[in-house]
Design a protein around this motif. Structure first.
Motif, mmCIF file in Angstrom:
data_model
loop_
_atom_site.group_PDB
_atom_site.id
_atom_site.type_symbol
_atom_site.label_atom_id
_atom_site.label_comp_id
_atom_site.label_asym_id
_atom_site.label_seq_id
_atom_site.Cartn_x
_atom_site.Cartn_y
_atom_site.Cartn_z
ATOM 1 N N UNK A 1 2.225 -1.222 0.543
ATOM 2 C CA UNK A 1 1.371 -0.133 -0.048
ATOM 3 C C UNK A 1 2.274 0.636 -0.994
ATOM 4 N N UNK A 2 2.062 0.214 -2.380
ATOM 5 C CA UNK A 2 3.196 0.760 -3.301
ATOM 6 C C UNK A 2 2.095 2.032 -4.132
ATOM 7 N N UNK A 3 2.071 3.007 -3.560
ATOM 8 C CA UNK A 3 1.249 4.256 -4.118
ATOM 9 C C UNK A 3 -0.192 3.663 -4.332
ATOM 10 N N UNK A 4 -0.843 3.199 -3.617
ATOM 11 C CA UNK A 4 -2.080 2.726 -3.693
ATOM 12 C C UNK A 4 -2.282 1.451 -4.417
ATOM 13 N N UNK A 5 -1.286 0.583 -4.722
ATOM 14 C CA UNK A 5 -1.461 -0.622 -5.078
ATOM 15 C C UNK A 5 -0.812 -1.573 -3.976
ATOM 16 N N UNK A 6 -1.199 -2.908 -4.097
ATOM 17 C CA UNK A 6 -0.567 -3.868 -3.190
ATOM 18 C C UNK A 6 0.561 -4.488 -3.899
ATOM 19 N N UNK A 7 1.685 -4.310 -3.182
ATOM 20 C CA UNK A 7 3.035 -5.114 -3.844
ATOM 21 C C UNK A 7 3.394 -6.188 -2.806
ATOM 22 N N UNK A 8 3.889 -7.384 -3.264
ATOM 23 C CA UNK A 8 4.238 -8.511 -2.288
ATOM 24 C C UNK A 8 5.769 -8.460 -2.343
ATOM 25 N N UNK A 9 6.094 -8.508 -0.922
ATOM 26 C CA UNK A 9 7.656 -8.345 -0.628
ATOM 27 C C UNK A 9 8.153 -9.613 -0.543
ATOM 28 N N UNK A 10 8.751 -10.046 -1.712
ATOM 29 C CA UNK A 10 9.245 -11.448 -1.955
ATOM 30 C C UNK A 10 10.329 -11.889 -0.811
ATOM 31 N N UNK A 11 11.153 -11.039 -0.417
ATOM 32 C CA UNK A 11 12.074 -11.355 0.477
ATOM 33 C C UNK A 11 11.439 -11.833 2.208
#
Ligand code: SF4
Lengths: 409, 89
Positions: free
Chosen positions: B39-49
Motif C-alpha cells: 500500500x503505497x500512500x493509497x496506491x497499489x504497488x507491486x513488490x517485484x522481488x
C-alpha cells in the motif's frame, strides 16, 4: 553434538555412575591445586573433542602437585587434531584390575536403542567385535515401555559375569541406558569401565553425543554444563561454504534450505525430506557418484531461499551438475522448490536443462512443478521412480558429462 | 496508472481504477501472504522481488471488482490464475 570428557562425566555422575575424583583446570596453577586436593597419583587429560589423545601426548600422569603443573603446562600448549584443549581434566589415578566396555547407541535398522557390553574394555569396541565377537553382547530396548533393568542383567550375565560384579555392572548399564534416553543422546559410551583393586566399578573415560534436535529440549542441562547455543561442537570448523549455507538458511524463516556439509565431489545435491537426505546421499555413493555436498531441504522453503542454496552449490568449484531429489513431500510444495532451483541455476548463469541432472520431488503441487520443469527442459520424474533410481540416473548423467564409461550397478 | 510486475514465473496486474483505490490497496497489502502488494500512500504497488514467491492462493483475486486483479503463470503460457470456487460450491 559431542561432549567433552569432563562434561560427559558430569552427566554420568548426575545419572549415578561412579566417576573419579578431580576437576578441570584452565591453567597449570589450577592443575597443581586440584592435584594437591585430590592427593596421590593423578592423571591429566587434554579436553579436546578429537580422539588419539594418548598417542599425541595429551594424557599424562603425575605423582605430585609440581609434576601436575609441568604436565598441565605441556598439555595446554598441545594442539591435538587441530584443536587447542578447552581445559585439562585432573583426576585421581585409579588402580585398575579389569576393564569393561559399556555403550548405548541407536540402531537405525531396528529403530531401537541397543545396549552393548564387553568384558574386553579399553580398546575400540569395533575392533573387539571383529577379533573377539564372543566377548561382545548386545540387547535392544524400547523407548516407550518402562525401562527393562532385567535386560541389562541378562546382557551382562550373557558374558559369564555373576555375583556382586553382575549387580554393579547391571546398575551402571541401566544408568547409562537411562541417561541415553533422558538426555536425547545418540551415543553413550564408557570405555574403559574399570573394576578397581577394591572391586568397585568406575567410569574412566566416556564419550557422549547428543542429538542436535534435542538441544532445545535439553536447554537446562546444557546451561548447567555451560554450553552455549553458539557452540556447534562439530568435528571440524565449518568451511566458508557451510557458513554461507547457514546464512542462506537463516535469511528467511520459511522452511529449511542451507544446512550443508561440504565434500570434494562434482555432483551438487539439493536433497531432503523425511530422512531423504541421508538415503539419497548414500544412494549417490552406492552408484559411484561423488557428491559435492550434503544438504537438507524441506519444510517449504521460499523460492528465494531455494534459489540462493542452488546458487551456493553451483558456485563450488568443480560442481558439474546438481540433482534435486526429495522424498514424497506434503508440506513442501514441489512447484515452489522447482521455481527456486530453476531460478538459482539461471541466476548463476546456466541452463537448467543442462545443469539439473534430475528433479525428483513428488508430492503436493507436483503438476504445477512439472509444468515449470517442462518449460525449462529439465528431466524430472514422479514417485513411481524411487529415490535410489533417481540418484543412479543423476550419477550416470554426471559420468556421461565427464566422458566416463557407463557403470551397471 | 495500472500496477503490474513480472518475475521469472509470475506476473501480477491490477487495473485502474482499482490500483489507485486506497481501500483496495490496503486490502491487497493485507491479504497476500507473501507481500506481493504494498500500500503505497493509497496506491497499489507491486513488490517485484516477491513476485516469484506467489503461492497461487487466489486471495488477491477476491479483492476489488471481478477481473481487476490478475495473476498470470508465466511458466504456463501466461495462463490466468482462476478465482477460487466459492465456499460450498
Ligand atoms: S495468489 Fe495469493 S500469493 Fe499470489 S499474489 Fe495473489 S494473494 Fe499473493
Amino acid at each position: 553434538m559431542r561432549f567433552y570428557e569432563f562434561e560427559a562425566k558430569t552427566l554420568l555422575g548426575m545419572s549415578g555412575v561412579p566417576v573419579s575424583k578431580g576437576g578441570t583446570a584452565l591453567t597449570a596453577d589450577d592443575a597443581a591445586r586440584i592435584a594437591g586436593e585430590v592427593g596421590g597419583d593423578v592423571v591429566l587429560k587434554s579436553q579436546v573433542l578429537s580422539g588419539g589423545r594418548m598417542k599425541a601426548g595429551g594424557i599424562k600422569f603425575a605423582s605430585a602437585a609440581e609434576e601436575a603443573r609441568t604436565a598441565a603446562e605441556q598439555i595446554l600448549a598441545l594442539e591435538i587434531g587441530g584443536q587447542r584443549p578447552r581445559c585439562v581434566l585432573v583426576e585421581s589415578k585409579q588402580p585398575v584390575k579389569k576393564e569393561y566396555y559399556a555403550g548405548v547407541i541407536y540402531d537405525a535398522l531396528a529403530k531401537l536403542p541397543v545396549a552393548i557390553f564387553s568384558d574386553l574394555g579399553g580398546i575400540d569396541i569395533e575392533q573387539v567385535a571383529e577379533t573377539h565377537p564372543g566377548h561382545v553382547a548386545r540387547v535392544h530396548f524400547s523407548t516407550f515401555s518402562p525401562f527393562p533393568e532385567f535386560k541389562m542383567k541378562e546382557l551382562v550375565a550373557s558374558l559369564g559375569i555373576s555375583g556382586g560384579e553382575l549387580n554393579a555392572l547391571t546398575r551402571i548399564m541401566s544408568q547409562l541406558a537411562q541417561a541415553f534416553l533422558r538426555y536425547g543422546l545418540t551415543l553413550a559410551e564408557i570405555n574403559p569401565l574399570a573394576q578397581l583393586d577394591d572391586g568397585s566399578i568406575i567410569a574412566l573415560d566416556s564419550h557422549l553425543d547428543m542429538e542436535e534436535e534435542a538441544r532445545d529440549g535439553q536447554a537446562a542441562l546444557l546451561a548447567r554444563l555451560g554450553i552455549g547455543r553458539e557452540e556447534t561442537r562439530l568435528a571440524r570448523p565449518p568451511t566458508p561454504f557451510e557458513i554461507r549455507g547457514a546464512e542462506v538458511d537463516a535469511s528467511d524463516h520459511r522452511g529449511v534450505a542451507g544446512r550443508v556439509v561440504e565434500f570434494d565431489g562434482t555432483l551438487g545435491c539439493v536433497i531432503g525430506a523425511g530422512g531423504g537426505s541421508l538415503t539419497i546421499f548414500d544412494a549417490i555413493r552406492k552408484f559411484g557418484g561423488d557428491p559435492a555436498n550434503y544438504c537438507e531441504i524441506g519444510g517449504n522453503p521460499s523460492v528465494k531461499k531455494a534459489a540462493e542454496l542452488t546458487k551456493l552449490i553451483l558456485s563450488k568449484p568443480g560442481v558439474g551438475k546438481i540433482c534435486v531429489i526429495m522424498n514424497v513431500v506434503s508440506n513442501t510444495r514441489v512447484d515452489i522448490v522447482a521455481r527456486g532451483v530453476v531460478k538459482g541455476v539461471i541466476e548463476a548463469g546456466y541452463d537448467p536443462a543442462e545443469k539439473i541432472a534430475i528433479f525428483r520431488i513428488p508430492g503436493s503441487w507436483e503438476d504445477e512443478g512439472f509444468k515449470i520443469l517442462e518449460k525449462y527442459g529439465v528431466e524430472y520424474c514422479d514417485r513411481s521412480v524411487p529415490m535410489s533410481e533417481a540418484a543412479r540416473r543423476a550419477v550416470e548423467k554426471m559420468r556421461k558429462a565427464k566422458g566416463e564409461p557407463e557403470v551397471v550397478a | 496508472m495500472a500496477a503490474s510486475g513480472s518475475g521469472m514465473f509470475i506476473r501480477c496486474e491490477v487495473d485502474e481504477p482499482a490500483a489507485s483505490d486506497a481501500a483496495i490497496a490496503k486490502q491487497l497489502a493485507s491479504v497476500c501472504p507473501v507481500d506481493i502488494y504494498a500500500d503505497d500512500s493509497g496506491r497499489v504497488r507491486i513488490v517485484d522481488s516477491n513476485l516469484d514467491e506467489c503461492i497461487l492462493c487466489g486471495l488477491c483475486l477476491e479483492v476489488g471488482p471481478a477481473g481487476a486483479v490478475r495473476v498470470l503463470k508465466l511458466y504456463d503460457g501466461g495462463r490466468l490464475l482462476e478465482r477460487p470456487a466459492a465456499a460450498g460450491a
